[in-house]
Enzyme design. Structure first.
Site, short mmCIF file in Angstrom:
data_model
loop_
_atom_site.label_atom_id
_atom_site.label_comp_id
_atom_site.label_asym_id
_atom_site.label_seq_id
_atom_site.Cartn_x
_atom_site.Cartn_y
_atom_site.Cartn_z
N ASN A 165 0.80 -1.23 0.00
CA ASN A 165 0.00 0.00 0.00
C ASN A 165 0.84 1.28 0.00
O ASN A 165 0.50 2.26 -0.65
CB ASN A 165 -0.98 0.00 1.17
CG ASN A 165 -0.30 -0.06 2.52
OD1 ASN A 165 0.73 -0.72 2.69
ND2 ASN A 165 -0.85 0.62 3.50
N SER A 242 -0.84 -8.18 6.86
CA SER A 242 -2.09 -8.68 7.42
C SER A 242 -1.87 -9.46 8.70
O SER A 242 -0.81 -10.05 8.93
CB SER A 242 -2.81 -9.57 6.39
OG SER A 242 -2.16 -10.82 6.28
N ALA A 244 -3.39 -12.23 9.44
CA ALA A 244 -3.31 -13.66 9.09
C ALA A 244 -1.88 -14.05 8.76
O ALA A 244 -1.39 -15.11 9.21
CB ALA A 244 -4.24 -13.97 7.92
N THR A 245 -1.18 -13.23 7.99
CA THR A 245 0.22 -13.53 7.65
C THR A 245 1.10 -13.45 8.88
O THR A 245 2.04 -14.24 9.04
CB THR A 245 0.72 -12.56 6.56
OG1 THR A 245 -0.11 -12.68 5.40
CG2 THR A 245 2.16 -12.85 6.19
N ALA A 246 0.80 -12.52 9.79
CA ALA A 246 1.58 -12.38 11.01
C ALA A 246 1.53 -13.66 11.85
O ALA A 246 2.52 -14.05 12.47
CB ALA A 246 1.08 -11.21 11.83
N GLU A 263 3.45 -4.77 12.46
CA GLU A 263 2.39 -3.77 12.38
C GLU A 263 1.33 -4.31 11.42
O GLU A 263 1.61 -4.52 10.24
CB GLU A 263 2.95 -2.44 11.90
CG GLU A 263 1.99 -1.27 12.08
CD GLU A 263 1.23 -0.96 10.82
OE1 GLU A 263 0.01 -1.25 10.79
OE2 GLU A 263 1.82 -0.44 9.88
N CYS A 297 -3.28 1.51 6.52
CA CYS A 297 -3.68 0.78 7.72
C CYS A 297 -4.30 1.70 8.77
O CYS A 297 -5.05 1.25 9.64
CB CYS A 297 -2.48 0.05 8.31
SG CYS A 297 -1.09 1.14 8.71
N GLU A 478 7.74 0.63 16.88
CA GLU A 478 8.92 1.16 16.21
C GLU A 478 8.80 2.68 16.15
O GLU A 478 7.73 3.24 16.35
CB GLU A 478 9.07 0.56 14.80
CG GLU A 478 9.39 -0.94 14.84
CD GLU A 478 9.60 -1.55 13.46
OE1 GLU A 478 10.19 -0.88 12.59
OE2 GLU A 478 9.18 -2.70 13.26
#
Length: 497
Positions: A165, A242, A244-246, A263, A297, A478
């Protein structure tokens, strides 16, 4: 042969797709497999991205390991000098990068030129400066005749995974503190938006960044991302993407006890009280809901308005949303460009259809207002700013991250209800509070479950302060001291005297 950057800066139509290469050990390395990348504004293939895998990740990690000792040994001032040189080079090529970012991601050239590329430049300058001003701790123990002090050292090879993004903006947000603190890097940009990362690699040599300090491997999450986060020689992973990926990253990295900063998604509320400055509130909420096609986000997706103000706010908000122009990214009058992909466009549209099926009302945008586009953009992935009402808090539309130009507006009665409903999601990234009552602003902001709360404004970022989310919106922080702590390991040394 690669076309020169001037072709991209002018938005020239390339007769053959642009072919990217991995950047490993200070050299561009071709790949045996490639992925088509599309121009979101036309729906046409214009770029081929390496479909790298574990072998390329292994080469990059080895190059980063080899470069680590000498880079870590350089003084903070020396590393800062290199980062500032890179910032100067990027700034000198700002227009080329803005044009390329627009074509690759779908955003307007205006947005890339005014916000994304300048912020990438600032990321390098900020961390070049901040790394010079950190201090460690010291404590004296008189009875034990000991003095204890701390030192901080870089962690090693940092795995950096950035999203599609804000491609250059978020990639540099990770690279800058990682190398400023003495780490070396293996970065994986999104396979959908890799061009500006590839262009940045060309500047690394000009900035005298030694071979192996920054390596960029292009490809998909299952092939490159998985190999990177599960590599035993990569002790640290910074990820933006995302939720889900995290979860997958946490599972794959768990056997190695890696340092993680992630994040993730958001379902961000705006809470608007009856005493808000209505004109400023409407203008800012349109911007916070629809900027960058809603593909930020931090964008507002749930708008809670005190009931006494609700009718007037909704009327003005719909009018302003209709004036938020979606069109060709090259058009200076366009506020929004195209969404990232055909699949993502269909996903966002599916939430509008769901809201309608549940009794919601679409006041403007998708399915209501025509979207006139130039002929060259007829097959692009465009969607107008969409305002919906009449959706229950339990609806998937109010619970799941849509990540598009869709805002759902709903009334509330009283401060307690507003806070409860705003917190009634699994996410906790950001929130906005609108009120002239100073006491209420502080009271509500402290109760909202969000890593960042803006009051009477949006997206005002001080890089010195922590950035990150609560709940399913992230792990860690961060920015400023937090980035310094994340990208270094602390050691306590005790000396008896």
């Amino acid at each position: 042969m690669h076309p020169d950057r001037a072709d991209m800066a002018q938005g020239a139509e390339l007769k053959t797709p642009l072919v990217l290469q991995n950047y490993i050990g200070g050299e561009f390395v071709p790949c045996s497999r490639y992925i088509d990348s599309y121009d979101p504004s036309t729906g046409e293939v214009y770029c081929q991205v390496p479909d790298s895998g574990p072998d390329e990740v292994e080469q990059a990690v080895n190059a980063a390991k080899e470069a680590f000792s000498s880079w870590a040994a350089r003084s903070p001032a020396d590393r800062a000098h290199v980062l500032n040189k890179l910032a100067d080079l990027l700034e000198a090529h700002l227009e080329e990068f803005a044009q390329a970012e627009s074509r690759d991601q779908g955003k307007t050239v205006t947005a890339a030129r005014a916000m994304e590329v300048p912020r990438a430049v600032y990321n390098f300058r900020f961390f070049a400066s901040s790394v010079l001003h950190h201090m460690t701790e010291c404590s004296e123990m008189p009875h034990a005749e000991c003095v204890s002090y701390t030192v901080r050292r870089p962690v090693g090879v940092a795995g950096l995974i950035s999203p599609w993004n804000l491609p250059l903006y978020l990639l540099t947000w990770k690279i800058a503190p990682a190398i400023a603190t003495g780490n070396t890097v293996v970065a994986k940009p999104s396979e959908m938006t890799s061009v500006t990362a590839w262009m940045l690699c060309k500047l690394l040599k000009e900035a005298d960044i030694p071979p192996g300090v920054v390596n960029v491997v292009f490809g998909t999450g299952p092939r490159v991302g998985d190999a990177l986060v599960s590599h035993p020689e990569v002790p640290l992973v910074s990820f933006t993407g995302s939720t889900a990926t995290a979860r997958l990253i946490a599972e794959r990295s768990a056997p190695y006890c890696k340092k993680l900063s992630m994040e993730l998604g958001g379902k961000n509320p705006a809470v608007i009280f009856e005493d808000a400055d209505l004109e400023e509130c409407v203008a800012t909420t349109v911007r916070s809901s629809f900027s960058n096609q809603g593909e930020i986000c931090l964008c507002t997706s749930r708008v809670f308005v005190e009931r006494s103000l609700y009718p007037e706010f909704l009327q003005k908000f719909v009018v302003a949303a209709r004036q938020w122009k979606t069109g060709c990214p090259l058009d200076k009058s366009s506020n929004n460009g195209a969404l990232i992909s055909k699949e993502h466009l269909e996903k966002v549209r599916s939430y509008v259809k769901l809201a309608l099926s549940e009794g919601g009302v679409v006041h403007c945008g998708e399915g209501v207002d025509p979207l006139p586009l130039p002929e060259r953009n007829k097959n692009g992935y465009f969607m107008g700013a969409t305002v919906i009402t009449g959706v229950a808090d339990e609806s998937r539309c109010m619970q799941e991250e849509i990540f598009g130009p869709v805002a759902i507006v709903t009334p509330f009665d009283g401060e307690e209800e507003a806070v409860r409903r705003a917190n009634n999601v699994r996410y906790g990234l950001s929130a906005v509070v609108w009120s002239r009552d100073v006491g209420r602003v502080h009271r509500v902001a402290q109760q909202l479950q969000a890593g960042i709360v803006w009051t009477n404004c949006w997206l005002v970022r001080d890089l010195n302060l922590p950035f990150g989310g609560m709940k399913c919106s992230g792990v860690g922080r961060e920015g400023g001291w937090d980035s310094y702590h994340f990208f270094t390991e602390v050691k306590t040394i005790t000396v008896k005297h």
